[in-house]
Write an enzyme that holds these catalytic residues in place. Structure first.
Site, PDB file in Angstrom:
ATOM      1  CE  LYS A 134      -1.987  -1.113   3.940  1.00 32.80           C
ATOM      2  NZ  LYS A 134      -1.296  -2.403   4.235  1.00 32.80           N
ATOM      3  NE  ARG A 186       6.219  -0.228  10.128  1.00 37.57           N
ATOM      4  CZ  ARG A 186       5.080  -0.243   9.425  1.00 37.57           C
ATOM      5  NH1 ARG A 186       5.005   0.411   8.283  1.00 37.57           N
ATOM      6  NH2 ARG A 186       4.034  -0.904   9.862  1.00 37.57           N
ATOM      7  NE  ARG A 214       2.286  -4.853  11.103  1.00 36.62           N
ATOM      8  CZ  ARG A 214       3.314  -4.670  10.271  1.00 36.62           C
ATOM      9  NH1 ARG A 214       4.506  -5.146  10.572  1.00 36.62           N
ATOM     10  NH2 ARG A 214       3.138  -4.020   9.152  1.00 36.62           N
ATOM     11  NE  ARG A 254      -4.814  -0.196   9.427  1.00 40.91           N
ATOM     12  CZ  ARG A 254      -3.563  -0.449   9.079  1.00 40.91           C
ATOM     13  NH1 ARG A 254      -3.018  -1.600   9.336  1.00 40.91           N
ATOM     14  NH2 ARG A 254      -2.852   0.467   8.494  1.00 40.91           N
ATOM     15  NE  ARG A 260       7.862  -2.160   6.215  1.00 38.85           N
ATOM     16  CZ  ARG A 260       6.545  -2.111   6.347  1.00 38.85           C
ATOM     17  NH1 ARG A 260       5.799  -1.565   5.398  1.00 38.85           N
ATOM     18  NH2 ARG A 260       5.971  -2.599   7.418  1.00 38.85           N
TER      19      ARG A 260
HETATM   20  P1  AP5 Z   1       4.895  -1.529   1.852  1.00 34.00           P
HETATM   21  O1  AP5 Z   1       4.504  -0.778   0.638  1.00 34.00           O
HETATM   22  O2  AP5 Z   1       5.624  -0.819   2.927  1.00 34.00           O
HETATM   23  O3  AP5 Z   1       3.613  -2.309   2.421  1.00 34.00           O
HETATM   24  P2  AP5 Z   1       2.333  -1.778   3.181  1.00 34.00           P
HETATM   25  O4  AP5 Z   1       1.138  -2.441   2.579  1.00 34.00           O
HETATM   26  O5  AP5 Z   1       2.334  -0.292   3.241  1.00 34.00           O
HETATM   27  O6  AP5 Z   1       2.580  -2.448   4.593  1.00 34.00           O
HETATM   28  P3  AP5 Z   1       2.519  -1.833   6.074  1.00 34.00           P
HETATM   29  O7  AP5 Z   1       3.326  -2.737   6.932  1.00 34.00           O
HETATM   30  O8  AP5 Z   1       2.845  -0.390   6.078  1.00 34.00           O
HETATM   31  O9  AP5 Z   1       1.021  -2.027   6.360  1.00 34.00           O
HETATM   32  P4  AP5 Z   1       0.359  -2.057   7.726  1.00 34.00           P
HETATM   33  O10 AP5 Z   1      -1.025  -1.892   7.291  1.00 34.00           O
HETATM   34  O11 AP5 Z   1       0.615  -3.232   8.565  1.00 34.00           O
HETATM   35  O12 AP5 Z   1       1.109  -0.915   8.554  1.00 34.00           O
HETATM   36  P5  AP5 Z   1       0.786   0.611   8.793  1.00 34.00           P
HETATM   37  O13 AP5 Z   1       2.052   1.357   8.798  1.00 34.00           O
HETATM   38  O14 AP5 Z   1      -0.307   1.059   7.902  1.00 34.00           O
HETATM   39  O15 AP5 Z   1       5.775  -2.791   1.359  1.00 34.00           O
HETATM   40  C1  AP5 Z   1       6.371  -3.658   2.303  1.00 34.00           C
HETATM   41  C2  AP5 Z   1       7.764  -4.051   1.817  1.00 34.00           C
HETATM   42  O16 AP5 Z   1       7.646  -4.833   0.640  1.00 34.00           O
HETATM   43  C3  AP5 Z   1       8.680  -2.884   1.447  1.00 34.00           C
HETATM   44  O17 AP5 Z   1       9.984  -3.215   1.817  1.00 34.00           O
HETATM   45  C4  AP5 Z   1       8.581  -2.785  -0.086  1.00 34.00           C
HETATM   46  O18 AP5 Z   1       9.783  -2.318  -0.658  1.00 34.00           O
HETATM   47  C5  AP5 Z   1       8.332  -4.251  -0.467  1.00 34.00           C
HETATM   48  N1  AP5 Z   1       7.438  -4.400  -1.600  1.00 34.00           N
HETATM   49  C6  AP5 Z   1       6.313  -3.693  -1.893  1.00 34.00           C
HETATM   50  N2  AP5 Z   1       5.729  -4.136  -3.015  1.00 34.00           N
HETATM   51  C7  AP5 Z   1       6.495  -5.180  -3.440  1.00 34.00           C
HETATM   52  C8  AP5 Z   1       6.415  -6.076  -4.564  1.00 34.00           C
HETATM   53  N3  AP5 Z   1       5.400  -5.970  -5.468  1.00 34.00           N
HETATM   54  N4  AP5 Z   1       7.369  -7.027  -4.688  1.00 34.00           N
HETATM   55  C9  AP5 Z   1       8.389  -7.144  -3.776  1.00 34.00           C
HETATM   56  N5  AP5 Z   1       8.530  -6.322  -2.701  1.00 34.00           N
HETATM   57  C10 AP5 Z   1       7.587  -5.350  -2.536  1.00 34.00           C
HETATM   58  O19 AP5 Z   1       0.199   0.558  10.281  1.00 34.00           O
HETATM   59  C11 AP5 Z   1       1.052   0.276  11.373  1.00 34.00           C
HETATM   60  C12 AP5 Z   1       0.255   0.207  12.663  1.00 34.00           C
HETATM   61  O20 AP5 Z   1      -0.409   1.459  12.900  1.00 34.00           O
HETATM   62  C13 AP5 Z   1      -0.868  -0.840  12.703  1.00 34.00           C
HETATM   63  O21 AP5 Z   1      -0.371  -2.120  13.041  1.00 34.00           O
HETATM   64  C14 AP5 Z   1      -1.756  -0.251  13.770  1.00 34.00           C
HETATM   65  O22 AP5 Z   1      -1.218  -0.454  15.048  1.00 34.00           O
HETATM   66  C15 AP5 Z   1      -1.681   1.239  13.471  1.00 34.00           C
HETATM   67  N6  AP5 Z   1      -2.713   1.672  12.525  1.00 34.00           N
HETATM   68  C16 AP5 Z   1      -2.508   2.123  11.244  1.00 34.00           C
HETATM   69  N7  AP5 Z   1      -3.671   2.444  10.665  1.00 34.00           N
HETATM   70  C17 AP5 Z   1      -4.637   2.205  11.591  1.00 34.00           C
HETATM   71  C18 AP5 Z   1      -6.053   2.325  11.575  1.00 34.00           C
HETATM   72  N8  AP5 Z   1      -6.734   2.751  10.510  1.00 34.00           N
HETATM   73  N9  AP5 Z   1      -6.730   1.971  12.700  1.00 34.00           N
HETATM   74  C19 AP5 Z   1      -6.086   1.560  13.798  1.00 34.00           C
HETATM   75  N10 AP5 Z   1      -4.737   1.402  13.878  1.00 34.00           N
HETATM   76  C20 AP5 Z   1      -4.017   1.725  12.775  1.00 34.00           C
HETATM   77 MG    MG Z   2       2.491   1.123   4.801  1.00 36.05          MG
END
Ligand code: AP5
Ligand code: MG
Length: 211
Positions: free
Chosen positions: A13, A157, A168, A85, A124
């Site tokens: 994402k 991270r 997660r 989410r 990552r």
């Molecule tokens: P990346 O693009 O970083 O993936 P992502 O989908 O953004 O994954 P996240 O870990 O950020 O998602 P998340 O939803 O768990 O965490 P968030 O920060 O939102 O890609 C991942 C890796 O893969 C990178 O190294 C990239 O280079 C590689 N990659 C990408 N595409 C690729 C491909 N096609 N092929 C190969 N490699 C690839 O949330 C963190 C925390 O915040 C949550 O756990 C929660 O505690 C809190 N939080 C966030 N939003 C909410 C909400 N709405 N409500 C409540 N709590 C929330």
């Molecule tokens: Mg992300």
């Protein structure tokens, strides 16, 4: 255009959302990034969120809803990444947008098999200075430990440790997966296979946005 991107942790994402936003001029509103900035700055919301994030649990709805409401404006469109989410957040978003006379044009569900997600999350690397994301194998920095864009230090991270990743993914199955049933019959819904390499996923994403 106003877009919601949702899908499991590590599906891409942030990677795809950042690229699409920079090419379209939309604001990339990444909930996780907004929360991590609040934790770093020790704001009241950040202090409330920290323990939930470290454990890989969702931060309470009232905290995230208030934070995102501040960021949504009518200017240039937005790309929401990681919000909503759960169904309660999706309903809160609808109320919020109706209040600003705004609508969602695309709801894009990105998905990939769990083995890809674990592989992506565990490799990552993020820049401490500008937040740009890399991957040890799939998009390595030119110089080890150093951001290509700004020279900042790269780190892993806290929630990309093996035990927290497992939690997660579990939280995703329990709380976010039900959003699929909520969104899939809505106008503008598109499903995207995000298991391929980054450029292929981006091509499919831009197609999903246009079609
Ligand atoms: P990346 O693009 O970083 O993936 P992502 O989908 O953004 O994954 P996240 O870990 O950020 O998602 P998340 O939803 O768990 O965490 P968030 O920060 O939102 O890609 C991942 C890796 O893969 C990178 O190294 C990239 O280079 C590689 N990659 C990408 N595409 C690729 C491909 N096609 N092929 C190969 N490699 C690839 O949330 C963190 C925390 O915040 C949550 O756990 C929660 O505690 C809190 N939080 C966030 N939003 C909410 C909400 N709405 N409500 C409540 N709590 C929330
Ligand atoms: Mg992300």
């Amino acid at each position: 255009m106003n877009i919601v991107l949702f899908g499991p942790p590590g599906v891409g994402k942030g990677t795809q959302g950042e690229r699409l936003a920079s090419e379209t001029g939309a604001s990339h509103l990444a909930m996780g990034d907004i929360l991590r900035a609040a934790v770093r700055d020790e704001t009241e919301a950040g202090l409330q969120a920290r323990a939930f994030m470290d454990a890989g649990k969702l931060v309470p709805d009232e905290v995230v809803v208030a934070m995102i409401e501040d960021k949504i404006t009518g200017d240039g469109g937005f790309l929401l990444d990681g919000f909503p989410r759960n169904v309660a957040q999706a309903e809160a978003l609808e109320v919020m947008l109706a209040g600003h006379d705004m609508t969602i044009d695309r709801i894009i569900f990105m998905d990939a098999p769990e083995k890809n997600l674990i592989d992506r999350l565990s490799g990552r690397l993020i820049c401490r200075a500008c937040g740009f994301g890399f991957h040890r194998h799939y998009s390595p920095p030119r110089e080890t430990g150093c951001c290509d864009r700004c020279g900042g230090e790269l780190y892993q991270r806290e929630d990309d440790r093996e035990d927290v990743i497992a939690n997660r993914l579990h939280v995703y199955q329990e709380q976010t997966q039900p959003l699929l049933a909520y969104y899939q019959d809505k106008q503008g819904f598109r499903k995207l296979d995000a298991s391929g390499e980054m450029d292929a996923v981006y091509a499919a994403l831009t197609k999903a946005v246009k079609d």
